[in-house]
Design a protein around this motif. Structure first.
Motif, PDB file in Angstrom:
ATOM      1  N   ASP A  58     -12.670  67.614   5.351  1.00  0.00           N
ATOM      2  CA  ASP A  58     -13.411  67.956   4.637  1.00  0.00           C
ATOM      3  C   ASP A  58     -12.660  68.413   2.843  1.00  0.00           C
ATOM      4  OD1 ASP A  58     -16.498  67.290   4.051  1.00  0.00           O
ATOM      5  OD2 ASP A  58     -17.041  68.752   4.572  1.00  0.00           O
ATOM      6  N   ASP A  59     -11.861  68.065   2.509  1.00  0.00           N
ATOM      7  CA  ASP A  59     -11.685  68.750   1.300  1.00  0.00           C
ATOM      8  C   ASP A  59     -11.251  67.594   0.634  1.00  0.00           C
ATOM      9  OD1 ASP A  59     -10.900  70.949   2.206  1.00  0.00           O
ATOM     10  OD2 ASP A  59      -8.881  70.610   3.564  1.00  0.00           O
ATOM     11  N   GLY A  60     -11.933  66.843   0.616  1.00  0.00           N
ATOM     12  CA  GLY A  60     -12.319  65.516  -0.843  1.00  0.00           C
ATOM     13  C   GLY A  60     -11.572  64.161   0.028  1.00  0.00           C
ATOM     14  N   TYR A  61     -12.028  62.865   0.015  1.00  0.00           N
ATOM     15  CA  TYR A  61     -12.378  62.135   0.227  1.00  0.00           C
ATOM     16  C   TYR A  61     -11.561  61.054  -0.864  1.00  0.00           C
ATOM     17  CZ  TYR A  61     -15.257  63.844   3.719  1.00  0.00           C
ATOM     18  OH  TYR A  61     -15.233  65.033   4.641  1.00  0.00           O
ATOM     19  N   HIS A  62     -11.141  60.256  -0.818  1.00  0.00           N
ATOM     20  CA  HIS A  62      -9.452  59.335  -0.912  1.00  0.00           C
ATOM     21  C   HIS A  62     -10.016  57.713  -1.002  1.00  0.00           C
ATOM     22  CE1 HIS A  62      -8.288  62.674  -3.058  1.00  0.00           C
ATOM     23  NE2 HIS A  62      -8.353  63.038  -1.483  1.00  0.00           N
ATOM     24  N   TYR A  63     -10.141  56.809  -1.748  1.00  0.00           N
ATOM     25  CA  TYR A  63     -10.898  55.384  -1.240  1.00  0.00           C
ATOM     26  C   TYR A  63      -9.774  54.079  -2.415  1.00  0.00           C
ATOM     27  CZ  TYR A  63     -14.679  57.382   1.457  1.00  0.00           C
ATOM     28  OH  TYR A  63     -15.370  57.887   1.912  1.00  0.00           O
ATOM     29  N   VAL A  64      -9.859  53.258  -2.321  1.00  0.00           N
ATOM     30  CA  VAL A  64      -9.246  51.989  -3.089  1.00  0.00           C
ATOM     31  C   VAL A  64     -10.387  51.556  -3.358  1.00  0.00           C
ATOM     32  CG1 VAL A  64      -7.132  51.811  -2.676  1.00  0.00           C
ATOM     33  CG2 VAL A  64      -8.731  51.257  -1.368  1.00  0.00           C
ATOM     34  N   GLY A  75      -8.091  49.766  -8.037  1.00  0.00           N
ATOM     35  CA  GLY A  75      -8.595  50.817  -8.951  1.00  0.00           C
ATOM     36  C   GLY A  75      -8.326  51.538  -7.626  1.00  0.00           C
ATOM     37  N   THR A  76      -8.499  53.529  -8.188  1.00  0.00           N
ATOM     38  CA  THR A  76      -9.070  53.933  -7.003  1.00  0.00           C
ATOM     39  C   THR A  76      -9.813  54.668  -7.538  1.00  0.00           C
ATOM     40  OG1 THR A  76      -7.350  55.750  -8.095  1.00  0.00           O
ATOM     41  CG2 THR A  76      -6.266  54.471  -6.439  1.00  0.00           C
ATOM     42  N   ILE A  77     -10.449  55.651  -6.489  1.00  0.00           N
ATOM     43  CA  ILE A  77     -12.276  56.321  -6.712  1.00  0.00           C
ATOM     44  C   ILE A  77     -12.368  57.731  -6.080  1.00  0.00           C
ATOM     45  CG2 ILE A  77     -13.646  54.849  -5.443  1.00  0.00           C
ATOM     46  CD1 ILE A  77     -15.490  55.744  -7.499  1.00  0.00           C
ATOM     47  N   ASN A  78     -12.108  58.422  -6.357  1.00  0.00           N
ATOM     48  CA  ASN A  78     -12.139  59.618  -5.216  1.00  0.00           C
ATOM     49  C   ASN A  78     -13.726  60.376  -5.142  1.00  0.00           C
ATOM     50  OD1 ASN A  78     -10.887  62.319  -6.891  1.00  0.00           O
ATOM     51  ND2 ASN A  78      -9.881  59.966  -7.063  1.00  0.00           N
ATOM     52  N   LEU A  79     -13.505  61.636  -4.148  1.00  0.00           N
ATOM     53  CA  LEU A  79     -14.179  62.719  -4.320  1.00  0.00           C
ATOM     54  C   LEU A  79     -13.272  63.973  -3.658  1.00  0.00           C
ATOM     55  CD1 LEU A  79     -17.024  61.340  -1.690  1.00  0.00           C
ATOM     56  CD2 LEU A  79     -17.324  61.853  -4.365  1.00  0.00           C
ATOM     57  N   PHE A  80     -14.107  65.123  -4.934  1.00  0.00           N
ATOM     58  CA  PHE A  80     -12.994  65.810  -4.803  1.00  0.00           C
ATOM     59  C   PHE A  80     -13.981  67.206  -5.137  1.00  0.00           C
ATOM     60  CE2 PHE A  80     -12.744  64.251  -9.422  1.00  0.00           C
ATOM     61  CZ  PHE A  80     -12.606  65.432 -10.501  1.00  0.00           C
ATOM     62  N   ALA A  81     -13.402  68.403  -4.863  1.00  0.00           N
ATOM     63  CA  ALA A  81     -13.456  69.705  -5.374  1.00  0.00           C
ATOM     64  C   ALA A  81     -14.801  69.734  -4.400  1.00  0.00           C
ATOM     65  CB  ALA A  81     -13.984  69.361  -6.796  1.00  0.00           C
ATOM     66  N   VAL A  82     -14.468  69.836  -3.186  1.00  0.00           N
ATOM     67  CA  VAL A  82     -15.989  69.532  -1.924  1.00  0.00           C
ATOM     68  C   VAL A  82     -16.414  71.524  -2.317  1.00  0.00           C
ATOM     69  CG1 VAL A  82     -16.549  69.598   0.130  1.00  0.00           C
ATOM     70  CG2 VAL A  82     -15.164  67.477  -0.990  1.00  0.00           C
ATOM     71  N   VAL A  83     -17.797  71.690  -2.391  1.00  0.00           N
ATOM     72  CA  VAL A  83     -18.244  72.358  -1.691  1.00  0.00           C
ATOM     73  C   VAL A  83     -19.473  72.590  -0.918  1.00  0.00           C
ATOM     74  CG1 VAL A  83     -19.351  74.744  -2.449  1.00  0.00           C
ATOM     75  CG2 VAL A  83     -17.709  73.741  -4.473  1.00  0.00           C
ATOM     76  N   ARG A  84     -19.555  72.717   0.287  1.00  0.00           N
ATOM     77  CA  ARG A  84     -20.116  73.013   1.397  1.00  0.00           C
ATOM     78  C   ARG A  84     -21.313  73.972   1.465  1.00  0.00           C
ATOM     79  NH1 ARG A  84     -20.973  67.671   3.415  1.00  0.00           N
ATOM     80  NH2 ARG A  84     -18.867  66.342   3.353  1.00  0.00           N
ATOM     81  N   CYS A  90     -19.956  67.881  -4.727  1.00  0.00           N
ATOM     82  CA  CYS A  90     -18.207  67.359  -4.916  1.00  0.00           C
ATOM     83  C   CYS A  90     -18.521  66.492  -6.695  1.00  0.00           C
ATOM     84  CB  CYS A  90     -18.113  66.583  -4.175  1.00  0.00           C
ATOM     85  SG  CYS A  90     -19.065  65.148  -3.509  1.00  0.00           S
ATOM     86  N   MET A  91     -17.395  66.402  -6.750  1.00  0.00           N
ATOM     87  CA  MET A  91     -16.955  66.035  -7.738  1.00  0.00           C
ATOM     88  C   MET A  91     -16.161  64.527  -7.930  1.00  0.00           C
ATOM     89  SD  MET A  91     -16.528  68.183 -10.626  1.00  0.00           S
ATOM     90  CE  MET A  91     -16.287  67.288 -12.067  1.00  0.00           C
ATOM     91  N   MET A  92     -16.475  63.730  -8.341  1.00  0.00           N
ATOM     92  CA  MET A  92     -16.244  61.694  -8.657  1.00  0.00           C
ATOM     93  C   MET A  92     -15.378  61.667  -9.288  1.00  0.00           C
ATOM     94  SD  MET A  92     -18.797  58.386  -7.997  1.00  0.00           S
ATOM     95  CE  MET A  92     -18.883  58.544  -9.973  1.00  0.00           C
ATOM     96  N   GLY A  93     -13.972  61.215  -9.228  1.00  0.00           N
ATOM     97  CA  GLY A  93     -13.042  60.616 -10.088  1.00  0.00           C
ATOM     98  C   GLY A  93     -12.478  59.177  -9.749  1.00  0.00           C
ATOM     99  N   TYR A  94     -12.493  58.113 -11.047  1.00  0.00           N
ATOM    100  CA  TYR A  94     -12.472  56.793 -10.858  1.00  0.00           C
ATOM    101  C   TYR A  94     -10.637  56.261 -11.741  1.00  0.00           C
ATOM    102  CZ  TYR A  94     -16.065  56.340 -13.395  1.00  0.00           C
ATOM    103  OH  TYR A  94     -16.790  56.367 -14.907  1.00  0.00           O
ATOM    104  N   ALA A  95     -10.309  55.728 -11.242  1.00  0.00           N
ATOM    105  CA  ALA A  95      -9.096  55.057 -12.217  1.00  0.00           C
ATOM    106  C   ALA A  95      -9.458  53.290 -12.086  1.00  0.00           C
ATOM    107  CB  ALA A  95      -7.982  55.546 -12.071  1.00  0.00           C
TER     108      ALA A  95
END
Length: 175
Positions: A58-64, A75-84, A90-95
């Motif tokens: 539960d530290d990050g979630y990574h998708y294609v 592309g890729t898209i993810n959730l990071f900087a997870v704070v419970r 969380c933060m979202m990033g993508y390329a």
């Protein structure tokens, strides 16, 4: 039409190929500061192993991002900087592969991931940062329902230069 799914170990080569094709563009906006030696299949496999571990913990979630007709990773898209705890954020990033830009695919992927973040992962808030010069990404975030909340001055170093980023966010009002 696109779909997103969690990254798999077998995706390493396809993601590497996409990153090499789009290296100049991706590195304009990313704080990853990759060296030539980072663009090796071995490193991409190691990264995916790390991503799989992050998802378990539960530290990050990574998708294609998969293009519907060709079933290619675009592309890729993810959730990071997870704070419970009391924040659930969380933060979202993508390329997105430049060849697939301008078709609404990044917006669709962002909407799908925000839904997953709220409905499956239980987040209350999803944030994203975007450089003010990245007009295409600003449109993606706004079309995905995110709201600009402010400017984070000089907060991410990209290619050795500190860059400003707009802060965008969306909140799950149901929780």
């Amino acid at each position: 039409m696109i779909e997103i799914r969690q990254v798999k170990f077998e995706d390493a080569e396809e993601i590497l190929d996409m990153d090499i094709r789009n290296r100049t563009r991706f590195e304009m906006y990313s704080g990853a500061n990759k060296k030539d030696s980072d663009y090796q299949l071995y490193n991409y496999r190691k990264n995916i192993e790390k991503y799989l571990e992050e998802m378990k913990n539960d530290d990050g979630y990574h998708y294609v991002i998969i293009e519907g007709k060709s079933h290619k990773i675009i592309g890729t898209i993810n959730l990071f900087a997870v704070v419970r705890h009391n924040m659930q954020s969380c933060m979202m990033g993508y390329a997105l592969d430049e060849a697939y830009g301008g078709k609404g695919y990044a917006t669709q992927a962002a909407q799908k991931l925000i839904n997953i973040a709220f409905e499956e992962l239980g987040f209350h808030r999803v944030e994203a940062g975007v450089q003010p010069v990245n007009k295409a990404s600003i449109r993606v975030l706004e079309k995905a329902g995110m709201t600009r909340e402010g400017l984070n001055r000089s907060n991410v170093r990209v290619n050795g230069v500190w860059k400003d980023h707009y802060l965008y966010a969306i909140v799950n009002d149901r929780y």
